[in-house]
Write a protein that holds these residues in place. Structure first.
Motif, PDB file in Angstrom:
ATOM      1  N   GLY A  59      41.109   6.501  35.989  1.00 46.13           N
ATOM      2  CA  GLY A  59      42.285   5.957  36.647  1.00 46.13           C
ATOM      3  C   GLY A  59      41.965   4.687  37.415  1.00 46.13           C
ATOM      4  O   GLY A  59      42.715   3.694  37.349  1.00 46.13           O
ATOM      5  N   PHE A  60      40.855   4.689  38.139  1.00 42.87           N
ATOM      6  CA  PHE A  60      40.466   3.492  38.891  1.00 42.87           C
ATOM      7  C   PHE A  60      40.167   2.327  37.950  1.00 42.87           C
ATOM      8  O   PHE A  60      40.562   1.189  38.199  1.00 42.87           O
ATOM      9  N   GLU A  61      39.445   2.588  36.881  1.00 44.60           N
ATOM     10  CA  GLU A  61      39.052   1.527  35.960  1.00 44.60           C
ATOM     11  C   GLU A  61      40.240   0.963  35.191  1.00 44.60           C
ATOM     12  O   GLU A  61      40.284  -0.230  34.889  1.00 44.60           O
ATOM     13  N   LEU A  62      41.188   1.828  34.864  1.00 44.80           N
ATOM     14  CA  LEU A  62      42.350   1.412  34.066  1.00 44.80           C
ATOM     15  C   LEU A  62      43.533   0.999  34.925  1.00 44.80           C
ATOM     16  O   LEU A  62      44.526   0.481  34.399  1.00 44.80           O
ATOM     17  N   GLY A  63      43.432   1.232  36.236  1.00 41.94           N
ATOM     18  CA  GLY A  63      44.558   0.942  37.109  1.00 41.94           C
ATOM     19  C   GLY A  63      45.759   1.812  36.785  1.00 41.94           C
ATOM     20  O   GLY A  63      46.904   1.358  36.808  1.00 41.94           O
ATOM     21  N   ALA A  64      45.500   3.084  36.469  1.00 39.44           N
ATOM     22  CA  ALA A  64      46.561   3.992  36.041  1.00 39.44           C
ATOM     23  C   ALA A  64      46.534   5.269  36.876  1.00 39.44           C
ATOM     24  O   ALA A  64      45.496   5.657  37.410  1.00 39.44           O
ATOM     25  N   GLN A  65      47.683   5.924  36.972  1.00 38.54           N
ATOM     26  CA  GLN A  65      47.760   7.187  37.690  1.00 38.54           C
ATOM     27  C   GLN A  65      47.183   8.315  36.821  1.00 38.54           C
ATOM     28  O   GLN A  65      47.298   8.289  35.589  1.00 38.54           O
ATOM     29  N   THR A  66      46.595   9.303  37.482  1.00 38.41           N
ATOM     30  CA  THR A  66      46.019  10.443  36.773  1.00 38.41           C
ATOM     31  C   THR A  66      46.372  11.728  37.506  1.00 38.41           C
ATOM     32  O   THR A  66      46.735  11.703  38.684  1.00 38.41           O
ATOM     33  N   ASN A  67      46.288  12.852  36.790  1.00 35.08           N
ATOM     34  CA  ASN A  67      46.410  14.146  37.471  1.00 35.08           C
ATOM     35  C   ASN A  67      45.003  14.680  37.693  1.00 35.08           C
ATOM     36  O   ASN A  67      44.208  14.794  36.770  1.00 35.08           O
ATOM     37  N   ASN A  68      44.677  14.986  38.932  1.00 32.29           N
ATOM     38  CA  ASN A  68      43.288  15.271  39.287  1.00 32.29           C
ATOM     39  C   ASN A  68      42.936  16.748  39.358  1.00 32.29           C
ATOM     40  O   ASN A  68      41.775  17.087  39.539  1.00 32.29           O
ATOM     41  N   ASN A  69      43.918  17.637  39.230  1.00 27.68           N
ATOM     42  CA  ASN A  69      43.604  19.065  39.306  1.00 27.68           C
ATOM     43  C   ASN A  69      44.668  19.882  38.574  1.00 27.68           C
ATOM     44  O   ASN A  69      45.379  20.678  39.176  1.00 27.68           O
ATOM     45  N   PRO A  70      44.786  19.685  37.256  1.00 28.74           N
ATOM     46  CA  PRO A  70      45.835  20.379  36.504  1.00 28.74           C
ATOM     47  C   PRO A  70      45.550  21.873  36.377  1.00 28.74           C
ATOM     48  O   PRO A  70      44.392  22.298  36.329  1.00 28.74           O
ATOM     49  N   ASN A  71      46.617  22.656  36.297  1.00 34.33           N
ATOM     50  CA  ASN A  71      46.466  24.103  36.127  1.00 34.33           C
ATOM     51  C   ASN A  71      46.273  24.496  34.668  1.00 34.33           C
ATOM     52  O   ASN A  71      45.795  25.583  34.368  1.00 34.33           O
ATOM     53  N   ASP A  72      46.684  23.606  33.744  1.00 31.85           N
ATOM     54  CA  ASP A  72      46.653  23.950  32.318  1.00 31.85           C
ATOM     55  C   ASP A  72      45.528  23.239  31.561  1.00 31.85           C
ATOM     56  O   ASP A  72      45.519  23.206  30.339  1.00 31.85           O
ATOM     57  N   ASP A  73      44.575  22.636  32.290  1.00 36.86           N
ATOM     58  CA  ASP A  73      43.446  21.952  31.670  1.00 36.86           C
ATOM     59  C   ASP A  73      43.879  20.745  30.841  1.00 36.86           C
ATOM     60  O   ASP A  73      43.154  20.294  29.958  1.00 36.86           O
ATOM     61  N   ARG A  74      45.081  20.217  31.142  1.00 27.45           N
ATOM     62  CA  ARG A  74      45.557  18.998  30.463  1.00 27.45           C
ATOM     63  C   ARG A  74      45.317  17.819  31.411  1.00 27.45           C
ATOM     64  O   ARG A  74      46.072  17.592  32.355  1.00 27.45           O
ATOM     65  N   TRP A  75      44.254  17.078  31.114  1.00 25.53           N
ATOM     66  CA  TRP A  75      43.874  15.947  31.959  1.00 25.53           C
ATOM     67  C   TRP A  75      44.576  14.705  31.442  1.00 25.53           C
ATOM     68  O   TRP A  75      44.336  14.265  30.325  1.00 25.53           O
TER      69      TRP A  75
END
Length: 438
Positions: A59-75
């Motif tokens: 996310g930092f490198e791409l300048g994009a938002q990310t989900n950092n702790n998903p419950n369904d293992d979908r990163w």
């Protein structure tokens, strides 16, 4: 699941530390487009790092938002990003937050003390500090697990890895394991276990093995053996005596000559006659090369495993067979990628090194006479990649021999090697002069 070296700058196929190649899937359209990293948990487990560290780094490198702790293992990363691009960014993460700064070994633990992040190397004992100016460093400091506890994503990744490791040992039942997001069921399971064992110092692979390199071969073999339907791999090549003889009839004359070492006479290892294990190995490599579209496409791991199956992976004559069968006209370029396997089989033995040179002499002098002018370049590659030592090379170059080829061919090959032998002598003289100056 395809595995790659954790350090992609290392081309040795027997490099101990492996991980799955990243897999990504682009979903959605327009402003809602996103990239799901399907096997991030497995990759993170191989690196002994929480998946949240890696996804946040992306996310930092791409300048994009990310989900950092998903419950369904979908990163998920917002936007469309192909797997190759993410793999390049992962190299940056590994270099900054995984590899030891001294020995470049990935077997490190993260320790946080007084607001500083340290990498403690279990291989060389070095403690090195990560750059505190990096954005991910701030994220790690703010999201460090509680003392004595692991974060949710790390525990989930480890549970998944344990289940996959157990499933991979259940034969036919292994294919029905938890392949959630891994994109490959059993092969993915083996890859996860394979990489994770090294990164975490797991002793399970150590039991019953001679050395760490051999354990890596065993782990690599397990990965190859497990297929999508979890059925046991059946060798596509029949190695029975009748089958080998039938295939030899269809082989070109020059390859037939490589399959019988020294005319098929019984050797001092007690293996001789026709259709020896050496014949079978040479025949198998020739057949595999034909099926793969070239000998360069036959993997070192497959070759080593076949030699193991035949019980000749430690025999010196196996090196003679390999020198004649694992190369083609591009031998000069092929030696370096094969060097790891050759060093493994030679294991420092002068006898094995001489057998390799003998096979090379036969390959170049008889099978591929067009390569005779390249003998010096071939020997240089052997020398540069620590396959053959200076002492053995000098001994080989002193006089022609009838052991592997006729005397005139042996003289011709050594004549072509004169340029390299002169260089070797001059290099030693230069070193002696430098020592005297000191």
């Amino acid at each position: 699941m395809t595995t790659i070296n954790i350090r992609r700058d290392v081309t040795d196929p027997f490099y101990r530390y492996k991980m799955e190649r990243l897999q990504s899937k682009i979903e959605g359209k327009g402003n809602g487009i996103k990239t799901v990293v399907a096997n991030l948990s497995s990759v993170a487990n191989s690196l002994a790092r929480p998946p949240s560290y890696i996804i946040k780094y992306f996310g930092f490198e791409l300048g994009a938002q990310t989900n950092n702790n998903p419950n369904d293992d979908r990163w998920i990363i917002n936007g469309a990003h192909d797997a190759g691009k993410l793999q390049d960014y992962l190299d940056g993460f590994i270099n900054k937050f995984v590899l030891c700064k001294k020995c470049k070994n990935p077997e490190t633990d993260v320790n946080i003390k007084d607001g500083r992040i340290f990498l403690d190397c279990k291989a060389c004992g070095q403690r090195s500090e990560t750059d505190p100016r990096l954005k991910l460093s701030s994220f790690i400091l703010k999201n460090q697990p509680k003392k004595g506890k692991k974060d949710k994503s790390t525990k989930k990744a480890e549970r998944k890895a344990r289940k996959e490791a157990e499933a991979s040992g259940d034969h036919d039942e292994g294919a029905n394991g938890n392949g959630n997001g891994s994109g490959g069921n059993s092969p993915g399971e083996s890859g996860s276990d394979h990489g994770g064992s090294d990164a975490n110092g797991d002793v399970e692979l150590e039991a019953g093995s001679d050395d760490e390199f051999t354990r890596r071969i065993a782990a690599e073999a397990k990965e190859i053996d497990i297929v999508e339907d979890a059925k046991e791999v059946e060798w596509s090549v029949d190695t029975s005596e009748a089958a080998v003889k039938a295939r030899q009839k269809d082989l070109p004359d020059e390859l037939k000559r490589t399959l019988v070492i020294n005319g098929g006479d019984a050797d001092d290892d007690g293996e001789g006659g026709t259709n020896t294990a050496y014949d079978q190995l040479g025949s198998w490599i020739g057949t595999a090369a034909a099926e793969a579209g070239g000998v360069g496409k036959v993997s070192d791991v497959d070759i080593y495993r076949k030699a193991q199956e035949l019980g000749i992976e430690k025999k010196h004559r196996t090196l003679t067979v390999l020198a004649q069968t694992v190369f083609d006209d591009a031998i000069v370029k092929q030696i370096e990628p094969r060097a790891g396997m050759l060093r493994k089989m030679i294991d420092g033995s002068d006898r094995h090194q001489k057998a390799l040179l003998g096979g090379t002499e036969r390959f170049v002098g008889i099978e591929k006479p067009n390569l005779v002018p390249q003998v010096s370049a071939i020997l240089m590659k052997y020398y540069d990649n620590d396959v053959v030592t200076e002492e053995v090379l000098k001994s080989w170059g002193t006089k022609a021999s009838k052991k592997y080829v006729d005397l005139s061919t042996s003289k011709k090959v050594r004549k072509s090697a004169e340029k390299f032998m002169e260089w070797l002598e001059n290099a030693e003289s230069d070193e002696d002069e430098d020592d005297d100056d000191e």
